[in-house]
Design a protein around this motif. Structure first.
Motif, PDB file in Angstrom:
ATOM      1  N   PRO A 199      -2.369  -9.741  -7.303  1.00 15.59           N
ATOM      2  CA  PRO A 199      -2.364  -8.569  -8.191  1.00 15.59           C
ATOM      3  C   PRO A 199      -1.199  -7.600  -7.925  1.00 15.59           C
ATOM      4  O   PRO A 199      -0.650  -7.022  -8.864  1.00 15.59           O
ATOM      5  CB  PRO A 199      -3.709  -7.892  -7.912  1.00 15.59           C
ATOM      6  CG  PRO A 199      -4.539  -8.897  -7.188  1.00 15.59           C
ATOM      7  CD  PRO A 199      -3.648  -9.925  -6.590  1.00 15.59           C
ATOM      8  N   GLY A 200      -0.829  -7.399  -6.654  1.00 16.49           N
ATOM      9  CA  GLY A 200       0.262  -6.463  -6.344  1.00 16.49           C
ATOM     10  C   GLY A 200       1.562  -6.914  -6.992  1.00 16.49           C
ATOM     11  O   GLY A 200       2.305  -6.116  -7.593  1.00 16.49           O
TER      12      GLY A 200
ATOM     13  N   ILE B 187       6.227  -3.665  -2.585  1.00 14.72           N
ATOM     14  CA  ILE B 187       6.155  -3.619  -1.108  1.00 14.72           C
ATOM     15  C   ILE B 187       4.682  -3.462  -0.673  1.00 14.72           C
ATOM     16  O   ILE B 187       4.236  -4.113   0.278  1.00 14.72           O
ATOM     17  CB  ILE B 187       7.040  -2.463  -0.550  1.00 14.72           C
ATOM     18  CG1 ILE B 187       8.527  -2.703  -0.911  1.00 14.72           C
ATOM     19  CG2 ILE B 187       6.857  -2.311   0.973  1.00 14.72           C
ATOM     20  CD1 ILE B 187       9.190  -3.922  -0.287  1.00 14.72           C
ATOM     21  N   GLN B 188       3.930  -2.643  -1.405  1.00 15.94           N
ATOM     22  CA  GLN B 188       2.503  -2.512  -1.084  1.00 15.94           C
ATOM     23  C   GLN B 188       1.798  -3.859  -1.265  1.00 15.94           C
ATOM     24  O   GLN B 188       0.947  -4.242  -0.456  1.00 15.94           O
ATOM     25  CB  GLN B 188       1.862  -1.434  -1.982  1.00 15.94           C
ATOM     26  CG  GLN B 188       0.388  -1.180  -1.676  1.00 15.94           C
ATOM     27  CD  GLN B 188       0.170  -0.669  -0.248  1.00 15.94           C
ATOM     28  OE1 GLN B 188       0.723   0.367   0.125  1.00 15.94           O
ATOM     29  NE2 GLN B 188      -0.607  -1.395   0.556  1.00 15.94           N
ATOM     30  N   GLY B 189       2.182  -4.593  -2.316  1.00 18.97           N
ATOM     31  CA  GLY B 189       1.610  -5.927  -2.550  1.00 18.97           C
ATOM     32  C   GLY B 189       1.905  -6.862  -1.382  1.00 18.97           C
ATOM     33  O   GLY B 189       1.020  -7.611  -0.931  1.00 18.97           O
ATOM     34  N   LEU B 190       3.126  -6.802  -0.852  1.00 17.61           N
ATOM     35  CA  LEU B 190       3.469  -7.648   0.305  1.00 17.61           C
ATOM     36  C   LEU B 190       2.615  -7.256   1.516  1.00 17.61           C
ATOM     37  O   LEU B 190       2.127  -8.127   2.258  1.00 17.61           O
ATOM     38  CB  LEU B 190       4.960  -7.519   0.648  1.00 17.61           C
ATOM     39  CG  LEU B 190       5.990  -8.060  -0.350  1.00 17.61           C
ATOM     40  CD1 LEU B 190       7.410  -7.877   0.193  1.00 17.61           C
ATOM     41  CD2 LEU B 190       5.744  -9.532  -0.672  1.00 17.61           C
ATOM     42  N   ALA B 191       2.457  -5.942   1.710  1.00 16.16           N
ATOM     43  CA  ALA B 191       1.637  -5.470   2.847  1.00 16.16           C
ATOM     44  C   ALA B 191       0.194  -5.970   2.688  1.00 16.16           C
ATOM     45  O   ALA B 191      -0.431  -6.426   3.661  1.00 16.16           O
ATOM     46  CB  ALA B 191       1.677  -3.944   2.926  1.00 16.16           C
ATOM     47  N   ASP B 192      -0.331  -5.925   1.466  1.00 16.15           N
ATOM     48  CA  ASP B 192      -1.700  -6.414   1.218  1.00 16.15           C
ATOM     49  C   ASP B 192      -1.797  -7.909   1.540  1.00 16.15           C
ATOM     50  O   ASP B 192      -2.794  -8.364   2.112  1.00 16.15           O
ATOM     51  CB  ASP B 192      -2.109  -6.180  -0.247  1.00 16.15           C
ATOM     52  CG  ASP B 192      -2.227  -4.689  -0.578  1.00 16.15           C
ATOM     53  OD1 ASP B 192      -2.277  -3.874   0.365  1.00 16.15           O
ATOM     54  OD2 ASP B 192      -2.236  -4.350  -1.783  1.00 16.15           O
ATOM     55  N   LEU B 193      -0.756  -8.648   1.171  1.00 18.25           N
ATOM     56  CA  LEU B 193      -0.758 -10.093   1.470  1.00 18.25           C
ATOM     57  C   LEU B 193      -0.832 -10.338   2.980  1.00 18.25           C
ATOM     58  O   LEU B 193      -1.539 -11.235   3.449  1.00 18.25           O
ATOM     59  CB  LEU B 193       0.535 -10.743   0.933  1.00 18.25           C
ATOM     60  CG  LEU B 193       0.537 -11.164  -0.521  1.00 18.25           C
ATOM     61  CD1 LEU B 193       1.975 -11.384  -1.010  1.00 18.25           C
ATOM     62  CD2 LEU B 193      -0.261 -12.457  -0.700  1.00 18.25           C
TER      63      LEU B 193
END
Ligand SMILES: C=CC1=C(C)c2cc3[nH]c(cc4nc(cc5[nH]c(cc1n2)c(C)c5CCC(=O)O)C(CCC(=O)O)=C4C)c(C)c3C=C
Ligand SMILES: [Fe+2]
Length: 391
Positions: A166-167, A315-321
């Motif tokens: 989703p991110g 970048i937030q999406g990468l952190a969530d991953l």
């Protein structure tokens, strides 16, 4: 709290014009990029292709300032991801591992060991899995792990692909929506996804899931885009950056652009879908070559959606991953590199009499052996052709 190393995988790019030749040689030496049934020919062929291609490639890199921005942008992404994770309470350090240019995968692994990292999360900066990209980097890491007991001891969690995360989908749809809203005819603007291509045989013979992941991703982005805009725009998916004489995934971007021009499309919003950073294929191929083709085809408005680079939602999406990977089980490199179908990489290796696939392959092999011998003779100045006075 464990010290986590986040290893970001990417392809790498030449930083100066002098790097172009050696970079291309590294790329074409990779059996995941040119799948030859006869490994002994890999290096001579890599030398030949890189020599033949380097003029065209140098010209392209010159037109974008003399080198690829990929290292600078990837290192920025790594820094921003690291600070995001630290703000969220993870003792993370990020490392950049390029496949064909500096900083090479081996040096990133050396840094991970020197820093006393206790566990590793491997995050390819390719949202979609392909044998030629993430697959190749996973295999490189596998070789390094097999040769190094200290690296082998570190728990590892590999993220195979994240084309539906989703991110990522939100970040892509957000950037596209901005360009659509800024266009002259937001309801009619045609969304044109241009993905990096791969040879068709990767998908049809080797079982590469790349095409399926690209198609699914484009559909998810279009769905999210419709939610953001409140209307559905027409869209097309095509494949760019074909190299060599074999057939690649179709439609080719240049053909699809001409076809849309013929259909009377005037306003295009071009989305570089398989790339998360600006590089030669966005800055030169799309912005210069494809823009020219589109204009010639009668498309009067050509907008290109910027690559994600350090977009905060991305970048937030990468952190969530990374968080999700850490909360899950270990995923080793074998699991990450696995292909969904059990296929033979070289189906033509199966012997059969007659004029068939296998005889064509053997003809090809003999021709390659003859060609390599010729090349060797040209380089050394010695051999049967010289003895006969033919060279
Ligand atoms: C999803 C991304 C990519 C796929 C899939 C991919 C497959 C692939 N690429 C080549 C050949 C070349 N790639 C080159 C550069 C390059 N390719 C990607 C991404 C994918 N490649 C990136 C990020 C880059 C680096 C760009 C930069 O800024 O430096 C090049 C060199 C450039 C050129 O001469 O065009 C070649 C060649 C093949 C053969 C292939 C699949 C088999
Ligand atoms: Fe490429």
């Amino acid at each position: 709290m464990a010290r986590v190393g986040v290893l970001l995988l990417n392809l790498g790019g030449p930083e100066r014009i002098e790097d172009v030749g050696p970079f291309l040689y590294n790329l074409f030496s990779d059996p995941e990029i040119i799948r030859l049934p006869t490994p002994v020919l890999q290096k001579p062929l890599a030398w030949l292709i890189s020599t033949l291609r380097s003029g065209k490639s140098k010209e392209a890199y010159r037109s974008i300032g003399g080198g690829s921005p990929l290292r600078r942008i990837t290192e920025q992404q790594a820094r921003e991801l690291q600070s995001r994770l630290r703000q969220e309470g993870v003792d993370a350090t990020s490392y950049v591992a390029m496949r064909y240019w500096h900083p090479f995968t081996e040096s990133a692994v050396g840094d991970i060991k020197a820093d006393g990292v206790e566990e590793v999360v491997v995050l390819p900066l390719y949202p979609h899995f392909s044998i030629s990209t993430s697959g190749s980097s996973f295999r490189e890491l596998q070789r390094l792990r097999q040769a190094d007991p200290a690296f082998r001891r570190l728990p590892i969690r590999c993220i195979r692909s994240w084309y539906d995360h989703p991110g990522y989908i939100n970040a892509m749809a957000g950037l596209i929506a901005r360009e659509v809203r800024a266009s002259d005819t937001p309801d009619a603007a045609h969304i044109f996804f241009s993905a990096h291509g791969v040879p068709k045989s990767y998908v049809e013979e080797a079982g590469d899931p790349y095409q399926q992941e690209i198609q699914a991703c484009a559909a998810l982005v279009m769905k999210r885009l419709e939610e953001l805009l409140g209307h559905a725009n027409p869209s097309t998916l095509a494949y760019q950056s074909r190299v060599g004489p074999v057939e690649w995934l179709k439609p080719y971007t240049e053909d699809a652009l001409r076809e849309l021009g013929e259909q009377g499309v005037k306003e295009l919003v071009v989305v570089p879908i398989s790339f998360v950073s600006e590089h030669i294929e966005t800055l030169e191929e799309i912005d210069i070559e494809y823009r020219e083709i589109a204009t010639e085809a009668g498309i009067t408005h050509f907008r290109r959606v910027p690559a994600l680079d350090t977009d905060p939602t991305f970048i937030q999406g990468l952190a969530d991953l990374v968080h999700e990977a850490m909360a899950g089980p270990e995923v080793n490199l074998d699991m990450a590199a696995q292909l969904p179908k059990k296929v033979k990489l070289y189906p033509q290796d199966k012997w059969a009499w007659g004029w068939n696939n296998s005889s064509e392959v053997w003809n090809g092999r003999l021709a390659m052996v003859g060609f390599s011998a010729f090349l060797l003779e040209l380089l050394t100045g010695q051999g049967p052709l010289h003895a006969l006075g033919l060279l």
